[in-house]
Design a protein around this motif. Structure first.
Motif, short mmCIF file in Angstrom:
data_model
loop_
_atom_site.label_atom_id
_atom_site.label_comp_id
_atom_site.label_asym_id
_atom_site.label_seq_id
_atom_site.Cartn_x
_atom_site.Cartn_y
_atom_site.Cartn_z
N TYR A 88 0.80 -1.23 0.00
CA TYR A 88 0.00 0.00 0.00
C TYR A 88 0.83 1.28 0.00
O TYR A 88 0.26 2.38 0.00
CB TYR A 88 -0.96 -0.01 1.19
CG TYR A 88 -2.01 -1.09 1.06
CD1 TYR A 88 -3.05 -0.97 0.14
CD2 TYR A 88 -1.95 -2.25 1.83
CE1 TYR A 88 -4.01 -1.96 -0.01
CE2 TYR A 88 -2.90 -3.26 1.69
CZ TYR A 88 -3.92 -3.11 0.77
OH TYR A 88 -4.85 -4.10 0.62
N LEU A 89 2.14 1.17 -0.02
CA LEU A 89 2.97 2.37 -0.08
C LEU A 89 2.87 3.01 -1.47
O LEU A 89 2.91 2.31 -2.48
CB LEU A 89 4.43 2.03 0.22
CG LEU A 89 4.80 1.71 1.66
CD1 LEU A 89 6.25 1.24 1.76
CD2 LEU A 89 4.58 2.92 2.57
N PRO A 90 2.78 4.34 -1.55
CA PRO A 90 2.70 5.03 -2.85
C PRO A 90 4.09 5.21 -3.45
O PRO A 90 4.63 6.31 -3.53
CB PRO A 90 2.06 6.38 -2.48
CG PRO A 90 2.56 6.63 -1.07
CD PRO A 90 2.64 5.28 -0.41
N ILE A 91 4.67 4.12 -3.90
CA ILE A 91 6.05 4.12 -4.38
C ILE A 91 6.13 3.36 -5.69
O ILE A 91 5.23 2.63 -6.09
CB ILE A 91 7.02 3.46 -3.37
CG1 ILE A 91 6.61 2.01 -3.10
CG2 ILE A 91 7.08 4.28 -2.09
CD1 ILE A 91 7.57 1.23 -2.24
N ARG A 92 7.28 3.53 -6.35
CA ARG A 92 7.67 2.70 -7.48
C ARG A 92 9.14 2.34 -7.27
O ARG A 92 9.86 3.07 -6.58
CB ARG A 92 7.46 3.44 -8.80
CG ARG A 92 6.06 3.98 -8.95
CD ARG A 92 5.86 4.64 -10.29
NE ARG A 92 5.66 3.61 -11.31
CZ ARG A 92 5.41 3.90 -12.59
NH1 ARG A 92 5.35 5.16 -12.97
NH2 ARG A 92 5.25 2.95 -13.47
N TYR A 93 9.56 1.26 -7.89
CA TYR A 93 10.96 0.87 -7.70
C TYR A 93 11.55 0.30 -8.98
O TYR A 93 10.84 -0.12 -9.90
CB TYR A 93 11.10 -0.14 -6.56
CG TYR A 93 10.79 -1.58 -6.93
CD1 TYR A 93 11.80 -2.45 -7.34
CD2 TYR A 93 9.49 -2.07 -6.88
CE1 TYR A 93 11.51 -3.76 -7.69
CE2 TYR A 93 9.20 -3.38 -7.21
CZ TYR A 93 10.22 -4.22 -7.63
OH TYR A 93 9.94 -5.53 -7.98
N LYS A 94 12.87 0.29 -9.01
CA LYS A 94 13.62 -0.33 -10.10
C LYS A 94 14.79 -1.08 -9.48
O LYS A 94 15.53 -0.53 -8.65
CB LYS A 94 14.14 0.74 -11.07
CG LYS A 94 15.08 0.21 -12.15
CD LYS A 94 14.35 -0.71 -13.11
CE LYS A 94 15.28 -1.18 -14.24
NZ LYS A 94 14.59 -2.11 -15.16
N THR A 95 14.96 -2.33 -9.88
CA THR A 95 16.08 -3.13 -9.41
C THR A 95 16.97 -3.51 -10.59
O THR A 95 16.48 -3.94 -11.64
CB THR A 95 15.61 -4.42 -8.70
OG1 THR A 95 14.92 -4.05 -7.50
CG2 THR A 95 16.79 -5.31 -8.33
N PHE A 96 18.27 -3.33 -10.40
CA PHE A 96 19.29 -3.74 -11.38
C PHE A 96 20.00 -4.95 -10.80
O PHE A 96 20.49 -4.90 -9.66
CB PHE A 96 20.27 -2.60 -11.63
CG PHE A 96 19.62 -1.31 -12.05
CD1 PHE A 96 19.42 -1.01 -13.39
CD2 PHE A 96 19.20 -0.39 -11.09
CE1 PHE A 96 18.79 0.17 -13.76
CE2 PHE A 96 18.59 0.80 -11.47
CZ PHE A 96 18.38 1.08 -12.81
N SER A 97 20.08 -6.03 -11.57
CA SER A 97 20.62 -7.29 -11.05
C SER A 97 21.82 -7.72 -11.89
O SER A 97 21.78 -7.63 -13.13
CB SER A 97 19.55 -8.39 -11.11
OG SER A 97 18.38 -7.99 -10.43
N TYR A 98 22.84 -8.22 -11.21
CA TYR A 98 24.08 -8.62 -11.87
C TYR A 98 24.60 -9.92 -11.27
O TYR A 98 24.54 -10.12 -10.05
CB TYR A 98 25.15 -7.53 -11.72
CG TYR A 98 24.66 -6.17 -12.12
CD1 TYR A 98 24.65 -5.78 -13.46
CD2 TYR A 98 24.17 -5.29 -11.17
CE1 TYR A 98 24.16 -4.54 -13.83
CE2 TYR A 98 23.68 -4.04 -11.53
CZ TYR A 98 23.67 -3.68 -12.87
OH TYR A 98 23.19 -2.45 -13.23
#
Length: 227
Positions: A88-98
């Motif tokens: 329910y948090l008003p957020i967006r995210y991006k994950t970079f994986s290596y």
């Protein structure tokens, strides 16, 4: 003045001694309030008799640090409670994986991260340029991460629009949200490579259960190529 917060978390050491390196950025428009959702989460902890600890996925799952006195059952309940908060948090995210073995050294990994973050920022530049100021919260614990973030943001955005502030999970719930998203994305990589541990299975179940009940809901917050 419109302000955007970016909370940063990473999984993996500065060197190449662990299998994966993940960098997660959580974005929040500061004009959208958080207090009500966080308050409900903290009230739910109190109602269940659970401690109001700063969320940190790895110590929680492994019973370390502040979680060392807690039973597995209570740690499972804490994880479930934070999963609801994240939803329910008003957020967006991006994950970079290596995968670290694909890089000769930490310098090559840092350069790849910088390039990937720059490309992501340019893909979302129209969204980010709506804000008068971008505030980055990161504890600066990993040199490679610090350098990649500084270089990428200062390249893609006006230098004066970026403010760097230290953040620790004990101070900011959104820093904890970045930790949670990073942990979920790392767990997904491990399941997909058949490298999940007994601890992963204890807290998330089978790959199918994890994918349906955890990964799917978390990725509803993920950035697409554009907002």
């Amino acid at each position: 003045m419109r302000e955007q917060s970016v909370f940063v978390d990473e999984s993996g050491a500065d060197g190449l001694d662990s299998d994966y390196y993940l960098l997660t950025l959580v974005f929040h428009d500061q004009s959208v309030p958080l207090a009500d959702g966080v308050s409900r989460y903290e009230q739910s902890l109190a109602a269940r008799g659970l401690p109001n600890l700063p969320f940190h996925a790895s110590p929680l799952m492994n019973g370390h640090d502040d979680y060392s006195f807690m039973s597995v059952e209570d740690r499972l309940r804490l994880l479930a409670a934070f999963r609801v908060l994240f939803r329910y948090l008003p957020i967006r995210y991006k994950t970079f994986s290596y995968r670290k073995r694909e890089f000769a050294d930490a310098e090559h990994l840092s350069e790849r991260m910088r390039r990937d973050v720059v490309n992501f920022l340019f893909d979302n530049l129209d969204y980010l340029q709506q804000f008068d100021r971008v505030k980055v919260y990161y504890d600066g614990g990993q040199h490679a991460v610090t350098q990649a973030i500084h270089d990428a943001l200062e390249y893609a955005l006006a230098r004066e629009a970026v403010v760097y502030r230290a953040a620790t999970p004990s101070e900011y719930r959104l820093s904890q949200a970045a930790d949670y998203a990073c942990a979920v994305e790392l767990t997904a990589l491990k399941y997909q490579a058949h490298e999940e541990t007994a601890t992963d299975r204890r807290f998330f179940g089978s790959w199918g259960t994890f994918r349906r009940n955890v990964l799917k809901t978390v990725r509803k917050k993920a950035f697409a190529s554009t907002p």
